[in-house]
Design a protein around this motif. Sequence first.
Motif, PDB file in Angstrom:
ATOM      1  N   ASN A 112     -14.954-115.668 -60.964  1.00 39.97           N
ATOM      2  CA  ASN A 112     -15.260-114.070 -61.386  1.00 39.97           C
ATOM      3  C   ASN A 112     -14.647-113.076 -60.402  1.00 39.97           C
ATOM      4  O   ASN A 112     -14.380-111.987 -60.909  1.00 39.97           O
ATOM      5  CB  ASN A 112     -16.631-114.293 -61.348  1.00 39.97           C
ATOM      6  CG  ASN A 112     -17.684-114.999 -62.244  1.00 39.97           C
ATOM      7  OD1 ASN A 112     -16.953-115.499 -63.346  1.00 39.97           O
ATOM      8  ND2 ASN A 112     -18.761-115.329 -62.301  1.00 39.97           N
ATOM      9  N   GLN A 113     -14.440-113.468 -59.453  1.00 37.92           N
ATOM     10  CA  GLN A 113     -13.958-112.376 -58.128  1.00 37.92           C
ATOM     11  C   GLN A 113     -12.525-112.086 -58.654  1.00 37.92           C
ATOM     12  O   GLN A 113     -12.007-111.084 -58.486  1.00 37.92           O
ATOM     13  CB  GLN A 113     -13.959-113.188 -56.808  1.00 37.92           C
ATOM     14  CG  GLN A 113     -14.572-112.201 -56.088  1.00 37.92           C
ATOM     15  CD  GLN A 113     -15.309-112.849 -54.523  1.00 37.92           C
ATOM     16  OE1 GLN A 113     -14.464-113.985 -54.313  1.00 37.92           O
ATOM     17  NE2 GLN A 113     -16.243-112.317 -53.831  1.00 37.92           N
ATOM     18  N   ASP A 116     -12.282-110.173 -61.504  1.00 41.69           N
ATOM     19  CA  ASP A 116     -12.857-108.927 -61.224  1.00 41.69           C
ATOM     20  C   ASP A 116     -11.582-108.065 -60.708  1.00 41.69           C
ATOM     21  O   ASP A 116     -11.087-106.947 -61.075  1.00 41.69           O
ATOM     22  CB  ASP A 116     -13.790-108.937 -59.961  1.00 41.69           C
ATOM     23  CG  ASP A 116     -15.132-108.399 -60.629  1.00 41.69           C
ATOM     24  OD1 ASP A 116     -15.385-108.268 -61.839  1.00 41.69           O
ATOM     25  OD2 ASP A 116     -15.899-107.850 -59.904  1.00 41.69           O
ATOM     26  N   ARG A 231      -7.972-107.948 -51.212  1.00 40.24           N
ATOM     27  CA  ARG A 231      -9.241-108.007 -51.696  1.00 40.24           C
ATOM     28  C   ARG A 231      -9.980-109.331 -51.885  1.00 40.24           C
ATOM     29  O   ARG A 231     -11.075-109.087 -51.869  1.00 40.24           O
ATOM     30  CB  ARG A 231      -9.249-107.295 -53.198  1.00 40.24           C
ATOM     31  CG  ARG A 231      -8.581-105.980 -53.208  1.00 40.24           C
ATOM     32  CD  ARG A 231      -9.009-105.224 -54.502  1.00 40.24           C
ATOM     33  NE  ARG A 231     -10.162-105.264 -54.989  1.00 40.24           N
ATOM     34  CZ  ARG A 231     -10.576-105.083 -56.170  1.00 40.24           C
ATOM     35  NH1 ARG A 231      -9.616-104.378 -56.901  1.00 40.24           N
ATOM     36  NH2 ARG A 231     -11.700-104.987 -56.459  1.00 40.24           N
ATOM     37  N   MET A 232      -9.267-110.235 -51.979  1.00 42.24           N
ATOM     38  CA  MET A 232     -10.043-111.823 -52.053  1.00 42.24           C
ATOM     39  C   MET A 232     -10.312-112.238 -50.612  1.00 42.24           C
ATOM     40  O   MET A 232     -11.474-112.618 -50.526  1.00 42.24           O
ATOM     41  CB  MET A 232      -8.963-112.771 -52.698  1.00 42.24           C
ATOM     42  CG  MET A 232      -9.382-114.182 -52.681  1.00 42.24           C
ATOM     43  SD  MET A 232     -11.235-113.965 -53.460  1.00 42.24           S
ATOM     44  CE  MET A 232     -11.222-114.480 -55.226  1.00 42.24           C
TER      45      MET A 232
END
Length: 336
Positions: A112-113, A116, A231-232
């Motif tokens: 999901n991340q 996103d 971001r991750m």
Amino acid sequence: MQENIRALREKTLAALREAESSRALYELKVGFQSELKKVMSGMRELSKEERPAFGKLVNELKESMEEAFEGRAAEIREKEMQAKYAAERIDVTMPGRKFRPGALHPVTIVKNQLIDIFAGMGFKVYEGPEVETDYYNFTALNTPEDHPARDMQDTFYIADKLLLRTQTSAGQIRVMEQEKPPIKILSPGRVFRSDDDATHSPMFHQMEGLVVDRNITLCDLQGMLAEFARRMFDSSTKVRLRPSYFPFTEPSVEVDLSCAECGGKGCRLCKGTGWIEVLGAGMVNRKVLENCNIDPDEYTGFAFGMGIERIAMLKYGINNIRALFENDERFLGQFR
Ligand code: PHE
């Protein structure tokens, strides 16, 4: 006669005192009524003169017994209600049962991340089939039969030319057949390989990315991956590209991220190198574009593919991939 009436009264009153339940009371009443009938049938033997007095006595008995039954019934009802209240008593001070909500599996959380992050860059999600033909999984990806690169992935075949996809790259072809550039898709899903050790599972998840448009270069790939890494993981994460080989990309790269554990100094996790390999990528091979009727002189593209379990393991410090598939609540509960 009078004696009979007196005896019935005495007997019934005594029994009434002993009746402890509505049921016993009911049976007693039925018995009394049938005995009363018997007494009344004695009336026939009496003379005309005696009858009125007898009738009066019987009526008195009937009425007084009715009252006695009513009275006892009320007592019993009250007792039975009290017993029922006691049995159904609720302790409002008792602590409640703990409600245990479920949680997303770490693979789902990371998936999901990823969606996103990439959806924010304009990617659309496309999900291809898990059972694939040889053509989409290999041939159209510039990996014809007898191509040595087929040995890079041990494949589960279902029938001749039908297999469990070994890579989400198969979805690239399906998308490029249906859509013309600009293309910007993300393709998450299960993949299968005959592979099994601490870091490999016969079933795992990949996330494929594909961008095709005019003037797409390796720099676009690098910049986008840098943003993904920041971001991750965190904003200090750096990206490094190393030359590699995949039949469907040219040039191909292996993408490393700076080790989050030691910050790049070198540790056990990164085997002293300061870098961790996370995905494969490259510029879409001209032959692959041609296979999908996209003119490689007009359009270029890049693709990347990463293992979702691998990202989850790095992110959460999991060192055995099996933890992700054993469904042990003690493990999964930590992601709540
Ligand atoms: N499909 C490759 C693999 O499974 C990864 C990859 C995807 C490489 C896209 C390049 C481009 O190993």
